[in-house]
Design a protein around this motif. Structure first.
Motif, PDB file in Angstrom:
ATOM      1  N   ARG A   1      20.742  48.287  48.411  1.00 27.78           N
ATOM      2  CA  ARG A   1      21.281  49.003  47.251  1.00 27.78           C
ATOM      3  C   ARG A   1      21.675  47.996  46.173  1.00 27.78           C
ATOM      4  NH1 ARG A   1      26.059  51.428  48.719  1.00 27.78           N
ATOM      5  NH2 ARG A   1      26.191  52.099  46.556  1.00 27.78           N
ATOM      6  N   PHE A   2      21.392  48.330  44.927  1.00 31.29           N
ATOM      7  CA  PHE A   2      21.576  47.391  43.829  1.00 31.29           C
ATOM      8  C   PHE A   2      23.039  47.024  43.612  1.00 31.29           C
ATOM      9  CE2 PHE A   2      22.047  46.397  39.268  1.00 31.29           C
ATOM     10  CZ  PHE A   2      21.217  45.295  39.208  1.00 31.29           C
ATOM     11  N   GLY A   3      23.932  47.990  43.681  1.00 26.15           N
ATOM     12  CA  GLY A   3      25.347  47.732  43.418  1.00 26.15           C
ATOM     13  C   GLY A   3      25.978  46.762  44.401  1.00 26.15           C
ATOM     14  N   SER A   4      25.742  46.993  45.679  1.00 24.10           N
ATOM     15  CA  SER A   4      26.321  46.102  46.681  1.00 24.10           C
ATOM     16  C   SER A   4      25.659  44.729  46.639  1.00 24.10           C
ATOM     17  CB  SER A   4      26.182  46.716  48.074  1.00 24.10           C
ATOM     18  OG  SER A   4      24.815  46.894  48.404  1.00 24.10           O
ATOM     19  N   TRP A   5      24.356  44.692  46.357  1.00 26.34           N
ATOM     20  CA  TRP A   5      23.643  43.418  46.261  1.00 26.34           C
ATOM     21  C   TRP A   5      24.177  42.598  45.090  1.00 26.34           C
ATOM     22  CZ3 TRP A   5      20.274  41.391  42.562  1.00 26.34           C
ATOM     23  CH2 TRP A   5      19.540  40.283  42.967  1.00 26.34           C
ATOM     24  N   LEU A   6      24.368  43.257  43.942  1.00 23.74           N
ATOM     25  CA  LEU A   6      24.869  42.565  42.752  1.00 23.74           C
ATOM     26  C   LEU A   6      26.322  42.125  42.945  1.00 23.74           C
ATOM     27  CD1 LEU A   6      24.121  41.672  39.908  1.00 23.74           C
ATOM     28  CD2 LEU A   6      24.975  43.861  39.087  1.00 23.74           C
ATOM     29  N   GLY A   7      27.105  42.927  43.641  1.00 17.15           N
ATOM     30  CA  GLY A   7      28.489  42.547  43.927  1.00 17.15           C
ATOM     31  C   GLY A   7      28.577  41.291  44.774  1.00 17.15           C
ATOM     32  N   GLY A   8      27.719  41.195  45.781  1.00 17.23           N
ATOM     33  CA  GLY A   8      27.693  39.988  46.611  1.00 17.23           C
ATOM     34  C   GLY A   8      27.286  38.761  45.827  1.00 17.23           C
ATOM     35  N   ARG A   9      26.297  38.927  44.952  1.00 21.28           N
ATOM     36  CA  ARG A   9      25.853  37.789  44.137  1.00 21.28           C
ATOM     37  C   ARG A   9      26.906  37.409  43.101  1.00 21.28           C
ATOM     38  NH1 ARG A   9      20.417  36.178  44.852  1.00 21.28           N
ATOM     39  NH2 ARG A   9      20.222  35.552  42.679  1.00 21.28           N
ATOM     40  N   ALA A  10      27.665  38.373  42.602  1.00 18.51           N
ATOM     41  CA  ALA A  10      28.749  38.073  41.663  1.00 18.51           C
ATOM     42  C   ALA A  10      29.848  37.266  42.351  1.00 18.51           C
ATOM     43  CB  ALA A  10      29.311  39.356  41.069  1.00 18.51           C
ATOM     44  N   VAL A  11      30.131  37.587  43.614  1.00 16.32           N
ATOM     45  CA  VAL A  11      31.128  36.817  44.374  1.00 16.32           C
ATOM     46  C   VAL A  11      30.650  35.378  44.568  1.00 16.32           C
ATOM     47  CG1 VAL A  11      32.188  36.603  46.666  1.00 16.32           C
ATOM     48  CG2 VAL A  11      32.156  38.804  45.508  1.00 16.32           C
ATOM     49  N   ILE A  12      29.371  35.213  44.889  1.00 16.31           N
ATOM     50  CA  ILE A  12      28.816  33.861  45.062  1.00 16.31           C
ATOM     51  C   ILE A  12      28.881  33.081  43.755  1.00 16.31           C
ATOM     52  CG2 ILE A  12      26.653  32.616  45.509  1.00 16.31           C
ATOM     53  CD1 ILE A  12      26.026  34.849  47.553  1.00 16.31           C
ATOM     54  N   ALA A  13      28.548  33.735  42.638  1.00 15.14           N
ATOM     55  CA  ALA A  13      28.603  33.065  41.336  1.00 15.14           C
ATOM     56  C   ALA A  13      30.044  32.694  40.966  1.00 15.14           C
ATOM     57  CB  ALA A  13      27.989  33.950  40.265  1.00 15.14           C
ATOM     58  N   ALA A  14      30.984  33.583  41.208  1.00 21.18           N
ATOM     59  CA  ALA A  14      32.389  33.286  40.897  1.00 21.18           C
ATOM     60  C   ALA A  14      32.905  32.131  41.749  1.00 21.18           C
ATOM     61  CB  ALA A  14      33.245  34.531  41.107  1.00 21.18           C
ATOM     62  N   PHE A  15      32.522  32.118  43.018  1.00 18.26           N
ATOM     63  CA  PHE A  15      32.918  31.012  43.899  1.00 18.26           C
ATOM     64  C   PHE A  15      32.323  29.694  43.405  1.00 18.26           C
ATOM     65  CE2 PHE A  15      32.261  28.549  47.888  1.00 18.26           C
ATOM     66  CZ  PHE A  15      33.591  28.339  48.192  1.00 18.26           C
ATOM     67  N   GLY A  16      31.065  29.721  42.957  1.00 18.47           N
ATOM     68  CA  GLY A  16      30.432  28.516  42.425  1.00 18.47           C
ATOM     69  C   GLY A  16      31.112  28.013  41.156  1.00 18.47           C
ATOM     70  N   VAL A  17      31.478  28.939  40.278  1.00 16.49           N
ATOM     71  CA  VAL A  17      32.169  28.539  39.039  1.00 16.49           C
ATOM     72  C   VAL A  17      33.524  27.926  39.370  1.00 16.49           C
ATOM     73  CG1 VAL A  17      33.262  29.419  36.938  1.00 16.49           C
ATOM     74  CG2 VAL A  17      30.957  30.153  37.533  1.00 16.49           C
ATOM     75  N   LEU A  18      34.258  28.517  40.293  1.00 15.11           N
ATOM     76  CA  LEU A  18      35.565  27.966  40.679  1.00 15.11           C
ATOM     77  C   LEU A  18      35.428  26.579  41.302  1.00 15.11           C
ATOM     78  CD1 LEU A  18      37.421  31.094  42.096  1.00 15.11           C
ATOM     79  CD2 LEU A  18      37.859  29.876  39.963  1.00 15.11           C
ATOM     80  N   LEU A  19      34.422  26.404  42.163  1.00  8.60           N
ATOM     81  CA  LEU A  19      34.190  25.072  42.730  1.00  8.60           C
ATOM     82  C   LEU A  19      33.781  24.072  41.655  1.00  8.60           C
ATOM     83  CD1 LEU A  19      32.381  25.645  46.137  1.00  8.60           C
ATOM     84  CD2 LEU A  19      34.651  24.743  45.733  1.00  8.60           C
ATOM     85  N   GLY A  20      33.006  24.531  40.689  1.00  9.62           N
ATOM     86  CA  GLY A  20      32.602  23.653  39.595  1.00  9.62           C
ATOM     87  C   GLY A  20      33.773  23.198  38.742  1.00  9.62           C
ATOM     88  N   VAL A  21      34.679  24.108  38.452  1.00  4.42           N
ATOM     89  CA  VAL A  21      35.886  23.739  37.697  1.00  4.42           C
ATOM     90  C   VAL A  21      36.722  22.756  38.506  1.00  4.42           C
ATOM     91  CG1 VAL A  21      38.068  24.638  36.774  1.00  4.42           C
ATOM     92  CG2 VAL A  21      35.925  25.837  36.320  1.00  4.42           C
ATOM     93  N   GLY A  22      36.827  22.997  39.810  1.00  5.51           N
ATOM     94  CA  GLY A  22      37.564  22.058  40.675  1.00  5.51           C
ATOM     95  C   GLY A  22      36.891  20.697  40.717  1.00  5.51           C
ATOM     96  N   LEU A  23      35.563  20.678  40.730  1.00  5.60           N
ATOM     97  CA  LEU A  23      34.838  19.405  40.720  1.00  5.60           C
ATOM     98  C   LEU A  23      35.043  18.671  39.410  1.00  5.60           C
ATOM     99  CD1 LEU A  23      32.786  17.520  42.163  1.00  5.60           C
ATOM    100  CD2 LEU A  23      30.991  18.810  40.990  1.00  5.60           C
ATOM    101  N   GLN A  24      35.042  19.409  38.292  1.00  2.00           N
ATOM    102  CA  GLN A  24      35.259  18.786  36.990  1.00  2.00           C
ATOM    103  C   GLN A  24      36.640  18.125  36.921  1.00  2.00           C
ATOM    104  OE1 GLN A  24      35.588  21.565  33.775  1.00  2.00           O
ATOM    105  NE2 GLN A  24      35.312  20.019  32.205  1.00  2.00           N
ATOM    106  N   LYS A  25      37.635  18.785  37.483  1.00  2.00           N
ATOM    107  CA  LYS A  25      38.994  18.227  37.457  1.00  2.00           C
ATOM    108  C   LYS A  25      39.157  17.050  38.409  1.00  2.00           C
ATOM    109  CE  LYS A  25      40.478  21.379  34.658  1.00  2.00           C
ATOM    110  NZ  LYS A  25      40.707  21.083  33.262  1.00  2.00           N
ATOM    111  N   SER A  26      38.355  17.000  39.477  1.00  2.00           N
ATOM    112  CA  SER A  26      38.547  15.954  40.478  1.00  2.00           C
ATOM    113  C   SER A  26      37.621  14.746  40.312  1.00  2.00           C
ATOM    114  CB  SER A  26      38.377  16.543  41.881  1.00  2.00           C
ATOM    115  OG  SER A  26      37.046  16.975  42.063  1.00  2.00           O
TER     116      SER A  26
END
Length: 128
Positions: A64-89
């Motif tokens: 289903r598109f909604g649940s698939w997109l929700g999972g990918r949004a979580v992965i993208a948000a996690f990647g952005v947060l790790l990227g911000v943490g990497l930039q600071k460190s």
């Protein structure tokens, strides 16, 4: 000889593009400068990589598109947060050379994903 375990195609749906999405989101978070043109272009590219792989040809029925997109949004948000943490460190906790690690991993993941997508599209199928 029977196969006891069948691989469910929907469980392996677009795994390779998920790695590309994660490393692209990591690069967006690492190089985040608000009101910059490159950040805008990376964000648009991330949104496209998040949505468009759903429409790639696959063996089985897509989820289903909604649940698939929700999972990918979580992965993208996690990647952005790790990227911000990497930039600071970078330069403080990790050596400065790790600044380029997300882009290097992104290029490698994109090449592998491109190979898989071209293989799935162009592979020979036996006539029935």
């Amino acid at each position: 000889m029977t196969r006891d375990k069948q691989i469910n195609p929907s469980s392996t749906f677009s795994i390779d593009t998920t790695f590309v999405l994660f490393f692209l989101a990591l690069e967006v978070g690492r190089g985040a400068n608000f009101f910059a043109l490159d950040t805008l272009l990376l964000t648009i590219t991330t949104l496209m990589v998040m949505v468009l792989p759903y429409f790639l040809p696959s063996v089985g029925d897509p989820p289903r598109f909604g649940s698939w997109l929700g999972g990918r949004a979580v992965i993208a948000a996690f990647g952005v947060l790790l990227g911000v943490g990497l930039q600071k460190s970078v330069g403080v906790l990790v050596p400065d050379v790790f600044r380029f690690a997300p882009m290097t991993a992104l290029v490698i993941a994109a090449m592998i994903s491109c190979y898989f997508q071209f293989y799935c599209i162009l592979k020979l199928r036996l006539a029935k």
